[in-house]
Design an enzyme around this catalytic site. Structure first.
Site, short mmCIF file in Angstrom:
data_model
loop_
_atom_site.label_atom_id
_atom_site.label_comp_id
_atom_site.label_asym_id
_atom_site.label_seq_id
_atom_site.Cartn_x
_atom_site.Cartn_y
_atom_site.Cartn_z
N GLU A 152 -22.25 -8.87 -10.23
CA GLU A 152 -23.27 -7.95 -9.73
C GLU A 152 -22.67 -6.63 -9.29
O GLU A 152 -21.46 -6.52 -9.04
CB GLU A 152 -23.98 -8.56 -8.52
CG GLU A 152 -24.72 -9.83 -8.87
CD GLU A 152 -26.08 -9.91 -8.23
OE1 GLU A 152 -26.90 -9.01 -8.45
OE2 GLU A 152 -26.30 -10.88 -7.51
N ARG A 168 -39.12 -16.86 -6.04
CA ARG A 168 -37.70 -16.73 -5.70
C ARG A 168 -37.46 -17.16 -4.25
O ARG A 168 -36.45 -17.81 -3.94
CB ARG A 168 -37.22 -15.31 -5.95
CG ARG A 168 -35.72 -15.16 -5.91
CD ARG A 168 -35.25 -13.84 -6.47
NE ARG A 168 -35.69 -12.72 -5.67
CZ ARG A 168 -35.50 -11.44 -6.00
NH1 ARG A 168 -34.87 -11.14 -7.12
NH2 ARG A 168 -35.92 -10.47 -5.23
N LYS A 193 -31.50 -15.55 -2.53
CA LYS A 193 -31.52 -14.33 -1.72
C LYS A 193 -31.38 -14.75 -0.26
O LYS A 193 -32.36 -14.78 0.49
CB LYS A 193 -32.81 -13.55 -1.99
CG LYS A 193 -32.68 -12.08 -1.65
CD LYS A 193 -33.75 -11.25 -2.31
CE LYS A 193 -33.84 -9.86 -1.74
NZ LYS A 193 -32.67 -9.01 -1.94
C1 PLP Z 1 -27.75 -9.34 -4.78
C2 PLP Z 1 -28.91 -8.71 -5.46
N1 PLP Z 1 -28.93 -8.67 -6.80
C3 PLP Z 1 -29.96 -8.11 -7.47
C4 PLP Z 1 -31.04 -7.57 -6.80
C5 PLP Z 1 -32.18 -6.97 -7.57
O1 PLP Z 1 -33.29 -7.85 -7.52
P1 PLP Z 1 -34.75 -7.30 -7.65
O2 PLP Z 1 -34.84 -6.58 -8.94
O3 PLP Z 1 -35.61 -8.51 -7.64
O4 PLP Z 1 -34.98 -6.41 -6.50
C6 PLP Z 1 -31.06 -7.58 -5.40
C7 PLP Z 1 -32.19 -7.01 -4.66
O5 PLP Z 1 -33.09 -7.71 -4.33
C8 PLP Z 1 -29.99 -8.17 -4.72
O6 PLP Z 1 -29.98 -8.21 -3.38
#
Ligand code: PLP
Length: 353
Positions: A233, A94, A197
């Protein structure tokens, strides 16, 4: 090399004077961070630092043009005293996608792993022992350090990894939360950077977050920024719903592919649920049996209430304020795998020597 066996943890943890049971989710200074620089088209040697500061050129592209990306992951100490990483390759991938999406140098998978393991080992005394629901949060950060005044990708980058011990998101078990729908600001555009991210998404999300938190909600629900009809989200977490023995989660170009969600989808299939990954219309909110947010920090935050303030509608989910049975089952299974209490059927866990 520091040995990560249980006896060492016991002595090390006593020296620390950290009350592991009282840890929150915040920053605590640890001993070392690990850094690597990309210059002249290649990554250099790994460096260890005890400074919490980064010396940086005032024209660094990270500061002006947002060339930065990060990851969030955790190391867990099992009953056997061994330290475990959960699906770290997915975080490496990622970060590489985020780097490509913002024209930064990609961190090779091997370098990513070496730096993460080194940072954990150098800070072994901060890995919370088994039994407190705590873990070592790992924050890999990639930034454009090259000086640029025109808008263009930098030529130099820094990759840094730091760690900090964190407590369980919800002390005393899963606590259902209240969410409010936000329509007067957007977190990300359909073909923007919402699926990466990168810091800019979080800056854009602050307007909605501050607004709803000041009104007593734990997070905003963002809708697609085109029609404001489909769920994107929940703050910094993905959304899922349970209905008719089906795990439903949004498909959208502007949501971050959550590694927790990816894992819950697999676990849902394992327990015989159907899985639907598709646009989820807010009209469906009244039909769901359970809803939740998922991500590394909390694993699952069951949602008790979603308030659509603009329309004056409130959706309620949890009976007696308790999480639904499917959310609870998925949560316990995933946490059990992460801490080594349940078999790792899908080979998600890497045990550090
Ligand atoms: C915007 C956003 N969506 C979803 C997630 C959840 O992702 P993950 O399960 O990889 O932590 C995160 C956290 O990392 C995030 O910052």
């Amino acid at each position: 090399m520091l040995s990560l066996c249980i006896d060492n943890f016991k002595t090390i943890n006593m020296e620390n004077n950290i009350d592991w049971g009282k840890l929150g989710f915040g920053y605590m200074k640890t001993d070392y961070n690990v850094r690597c620089y990309y210059r002249n088209g290649k990554w250099g040697e790994i460096e260890v630092s005890s400074s919490e500061y980064i010396p940086m050129h005032m024209a660094a592209s990270a500061l002006h043009y947002g060339q930065e990306a990060f990851e969030g992951m955790k190391a867990y100490c099992g009953k056997d005293g061994k330290v475990r990483l959960f699906r770290w390759e997915e975080n490496a991938k990622r970060l590489q996608r985020s780097a490509r999406g913002t024209h930064m140098a990609e961190v090779p998978t091997k370098l990513f792993y070496e730096m993460i393991v080194k940072t954990i080992k150098l800070n072994a005394r901060f890995v919370p022992p088994y039994g407190h629901g705590a873990s070592l949060y790992i924050r890999p950060l990639l930034i454009g350090t090259g000086a640029e005044v025109g808008v263009k990708p930098a030529k130099e980058y820094m990759f840094i990894v730091f760690v900090t011990p964190v407590g369980p998101y919800f002390k005393g078990g899963l606590t259902p939360v209240k969410i409010a729908i936000v329509r007067d600001s957007d977190r990300a555009a359909p073909l923007g950077t919402g699926d990466l991210k990168v810091g800019g998404n979080y800056a854009a999300s602050l307007r909605g977050t501050v607004k709803v938190v000041s009104q007593g909600y734990s997070s905003p629900m963002y809708l697609d920024s085109c029609e404001r009809r489909y769920i994107d989200e929940i703050g910094a977490a993905n959304f899922f719903a349970i209905k008719n023995n089906t795990y439903i989660t949004p498909k959208s170009t502007s949501i971050l592919p959550s590694i927790t969600n990816m894992s819950l989808i697999q676990l849902a299939e394992d327990i015989g649920l159907k899985v639907e990954r598709r646009p989820v219309d807010i009209e469906e909110l009244s039909t769901f049996e359970e809803v939740g947010a998922c991500g590394t920090a909390a694993v699952i935050s069951p949602i008790n209430e979603i308030n659509d303030m603009d329309k004056g509608v409130v959706y309620k989910y949890c009976k007696d304020g308790k999480p639904g049975p499917t959310s609870l089952k998925l949560y316990e299974t995933l946490v059990g795998i992460q801490y080594g209490d349940l078999p790792d059927k899908h080979n998600w866990v890497t045990i550090l020597d």
